[in-house]
Design a protein around this motif. Structure first.
Motif, PDB file in Angstrom:
ATOM      1  N   CYS A  62       0.828  -1.212   0.000  1.00 46.67           N
ATOM      2  CA  CYS A  62       0.000   0.000   0.000  1.00 46.67           C
ATOM      3  C   CYS A  62       0.861   1.260   0.000  1.00 46.67           C
ATOM      4  CB  CYS A  62      -0.926   0.003   1.214  1.00 46.67           C
ATOM      5  SG  CYS A  62      -2.299  -1.163   1.113  1.00 46.67           S
ATOM      6  N   ALA A  63       1.883   1.271   0.841  1.00 46.25           N
ATOM      7  CA  ALA A  63       2.747   2.450   0.926  1.00 46.25           C
ATOM      8  C   ALA A  63       3.476   2.691  -0.391  1.00 46.25           C
ATOM      9  CB  ALA A  63       3.748   2.280   2.064  1.00 46.25           C
ATOM     10  N   ARG A  64       3.926   1.620  -1.020  1.00 46.53           N
ATOM     11  CA  ARG A  64       4.637   1.755  -2.296  1.00 46.53           C
ATOM     12  C   ARG A  64       3.714   2.288  -3.391  1.00 46.53           C
ATOM     13  NH1 ARG A  64       5.643  -3.416  -3.341  1.00 46.53           N
ATOM     14  NH2 ARG A  64       7.684  -3.457  -2.369  1.00 46.53           N
ATOM     15  N   GLU A  65       2.522   1.723  -3.480  1.00 49.62           N
ATOM     16  CA  GLU A  65       1.623   2.085  -4.571  1.00 49.62           C
ATOM     17  C   GLU A  65       0.978   3.455  -4.368  1.00 49.62           C
ATOM     18  OE1 GLU A  65      -1.130  -1.048  -5.451  1.00 49.62           O
ATOM     19  OE2 GLU A  65       0.459  -2.547  -5.696  1.00 49.62           O
ATOM     20  N   PHE A  66       0.827   3.858  -3.120  1.00 52.47           N
ATOM     21  CA  PHE A  66       0.182   5.136  -2.823  1.00 52.47           C
ATOM     22  C   PHE A  66       1.154   6.312  -2.938  1.00 52.47           C
ATOM     23  CE2 PHE A  66      -1.666   8.190   0.362  1.00 52.47           C
ATOM     24  CZ  PHE A  66      -2.841   8.456  -0.334  1.00 52.47           C
ATOM     25  N   TYR A  67       2.434   6.016  -3.002  1.00 46.49           N
ATOM     26  CA  TYR A  67       3.480   7.039  -2.942  1.00 46.49           C
ATOM     27  C   TYR A  67       3.276   8.162  -3.962  1.00 46.49           C
ATOM     28  CZ  TYR A  67       8.241   8.963  -3.429  1.00 46.49           C
ATOM     29  OH  TYR A  67       9.332   9.787  -3.517  1.00 46.49           O
ATOM     30  N   MET A  72       1.253  12.687 -11.519  1.00 46.76           N
ATOM     31  CA  MET A  72       0.418  12.002 -12.498  1.00 46.76           C
ATOM     32  C   MET A  72       1.251  11.222 -13.514  1.00 46.76           C
ATOM     33  SD  MET A  72      -2.612  11.246 -13.403  1.00 46.76           S
ATOM     34  CE  MET A  72      -3.560  12.412 -12.407  1.00 46.76           C
ATOM     35  N   LYS A  73       2.382  11.766 -13.911  1.00 51.82           N
ATOM     36  CA  LYS A  73       3.223  11.084 -14.893  1.00 51.82           C
ATOM     37  C   LYS A  73       3.668   9.721 -14.371  1.00 51.82           C
ATOM     38  CE  LYS A  73       7.538  11.517 -17.514  1.00 51.82           C
ATOM     39  NZ  LYS A  73       8.739  12.357 -17.782  1.00 51.82           N
ATOM     40  N   LYS A  74       4.102   9.677 -13.118  1.00 52.03           N
ATOM     41  CA  LYS A  74       4.551   8.411 -12.530  1.00 52.03           C
ATOM     42  C   LYS A  74       3.378   7.437 -12.353  1.00 52.03           C
ATOM     43  CE  LYS A  74       9.000   9.018 -11.910  1.00 52.03           C
ATOM     44  NZ  LYS A  74      10.005   8.138 -12.565  1.00 52.03           N
ATOM     45  N   MET A 123       3.337   3.729 -13.893  1.00 51.69           N
ATOM     46  CA  MET A 123       3.101   2.535 -13.077  1.00 51.69           C
ATOM     47  C   MET A 123       1.941   1.716 -13.617  1.00 51.69           C
ATOM     48  SD  MET A 123       3.700   3.438  -9.054  1.00 51.69           S
ATOM     49  CE  MET A 123       3.246   1.770  -8.561  1.00 51.69           C
ATOM     50  N   THR A 124       0.894   2.389 -14.046  1.00 46.09           N
ATOM     51  CA  THR A 124      -0.256   1.681 -14.605  1.00 46.09           C
ATOM     52  C   THR A 124       0.144   0.943 -15.879  1.00 46.09           C
ATOM     53  OG1 THR A 124      -1.725   3.396 -13.719  1.00 46.09           O
ATOM     54  CG2 THR A 124      -2.635   1.934 -15.404  1.00 46.09           C
ATOM     55  N   ALA A 125       0.943   1.589 -16.714  1.00 48.26           N
ATOM     56  CA  ALA A 125       1.352   0.994 -17.986  1.00 48.26           C
ATOM     57  C   ALA A 125       2.206  -0.249 -17.787  1.00 48.26           C
ATOM     58  CB  ALA A 125       2.106   2.028 -18.819  1.00 48.26           C
ATOM     59  N   ARG A 126       3.004  -0.275 -16.732  1.00 54.78           N
ATOM     60  CA  ARG A 126       3.873  -1.442 -16.515  1.00 54.78           C
ATOM     61  C   ARG A 126       3.307  -2.386 -15.445  1.00 54.78           C
ATOM     62  NH1 ARG A 126       7.121   2.566 -13.658  1.00 54.78           N
ATOM     63  NH2 ARG A 126       7.382   1.958 -11.470  1.00 54.78           N
TER      64      ARG A 126
END
Length: 213
Positions: A71-76, A83-85, A89-92
Motif C-alpha cells: 500500500c505504501a509503495r503504490e500510494f506514494y 500524475m506522470k509516474k 506505473m499503470t502501464a507497466r
C-alpha cells in the motif's frame, strides 16, 4: 472530502477499475487510512512520506506487513500527486489488485526449515539457468549456495500464488521480513532484481502455456 481523502479515493478507484474486488479495496482503505493518520501534518513531499512509512510498517503486525508495504509503495505517487509516474506505473502493471497471504516463519532459518519439512521442490527452470549462469560468470561456490538458498525461499513463498510481477514483488517483501541484517536485505534486493528476468522468461511450462505472467 479533504484533499488527502480525495487522494486515497483516487487510488482506490484506480485499483478497483483494474480489477480489485470489494474486499481488497476495503482492506487497503483501512490500511491507508492508518498511514494517512500518521501523515497528518506532514508535507506532501518524498522526504516526509518516507520519514513516516518506516514507523507505519513497524507498527503493523507481521501478518499485515506485506500489505502495508504494498500500500505504501503504490500510494506514494498519489501522495506526491505525480500524475506522470502514476501513468507509468499503470502501464507497466505496477499496481496490484490482490492481497495475497504470505506466512511469516520468524526468521530465515525457520523459513528454510519449513520449506524442507514440507518437502517442497517445485522450482521453475529459471532457477537452474540463473545459478548456472552465475557459475559461468565466476561466482564462487559459497556465493552460489547463498543465492540458491535465498531464491528457493522466495520461490517457496511465491508458489501458492499466480506468477505475476506484483506477486513477485510481494513475495520479495515477505522474504525481506525474514532477514534482520541490513546487508543481507540489500544483497537480496540486488539478487531478486537480477533473477527477475530469468523468472519471467523461463517459467514452468504450464504457466508459459497459460500465458500467466
Amino acid at each position: 472530502m479533504n484533499p488527502r481523502e480525495a487522494t486515497l479515493d483516487a487510488y482506490l478507484k484506480l485499483i478497483a477499475r483494474l480489477g480489485a474486488d470489494d474486499g481488497v479495496v476495503a482492506a487497503r482503505r483501512e490500511m491507508l487510512g492508518r498511514l494517512l493518520a500518521r501523515l497528518a501534518g506532514a508535507k506532501r513531499t518524498s522526504g516526509d512520506y518516507h520519514a513516516h512509512v518506516g514507523g507505519f510498517v513497524a507498527d503493523c503486525g507481521q501478518s499485515e506487513r506485506v500489505l502495508a508495504i504494498t500500500c505504501a509503495r503504490e500510494f506514494y505517487y498519489f501522495w506526491l500527486d505525480d500524475m506522470k509516474k502514476m501513468v507509468e506505473m499503470t502501464a507497466r502493471a505496477g499496481f496490484s489488485i490482490h492481497n495475497p497471504d504470505f506466512p511469516w516463519h520468524g526468521d530465515f532459518n525457520a523459513l528454510l526449515g519449513a520449506m524442507r519439512e514440507s518437502g517442497f521442490s517445485r522450482f521453475p527452470p529459471s532457477l537452474g539457468l540463473y545459478l548456472g549462469k552465475s557459475f559461468e560468470d565466476g561466482a564462487g561456490e559459497a556465493d552460489i549456495l547463498q543465492r540458491e538458498h535465498l531464491l528457493k525461499a522466495l520461490l517457496f513463498l511465491l508458489d501458492p500464488h499466480p506468477p505475476t510481477s506484483s506477486h513477485y514483488r510481494m513475495a520479495v517483501d515477505a522474504l525481506l521480513q525474514h532477514l534482520a541484517d541490513a546487508a543481507a536485505r540489500q544483497q537480496l534486493l540486488a539478487l531478486v532484481r537480477e533473477y527477475f528476468g530469468y523468472w519471467q522468461s523461463f517459467p514452468f511450462s504450464h504457466h508459459r502455456k497459460s500465458g500467466a505472467r
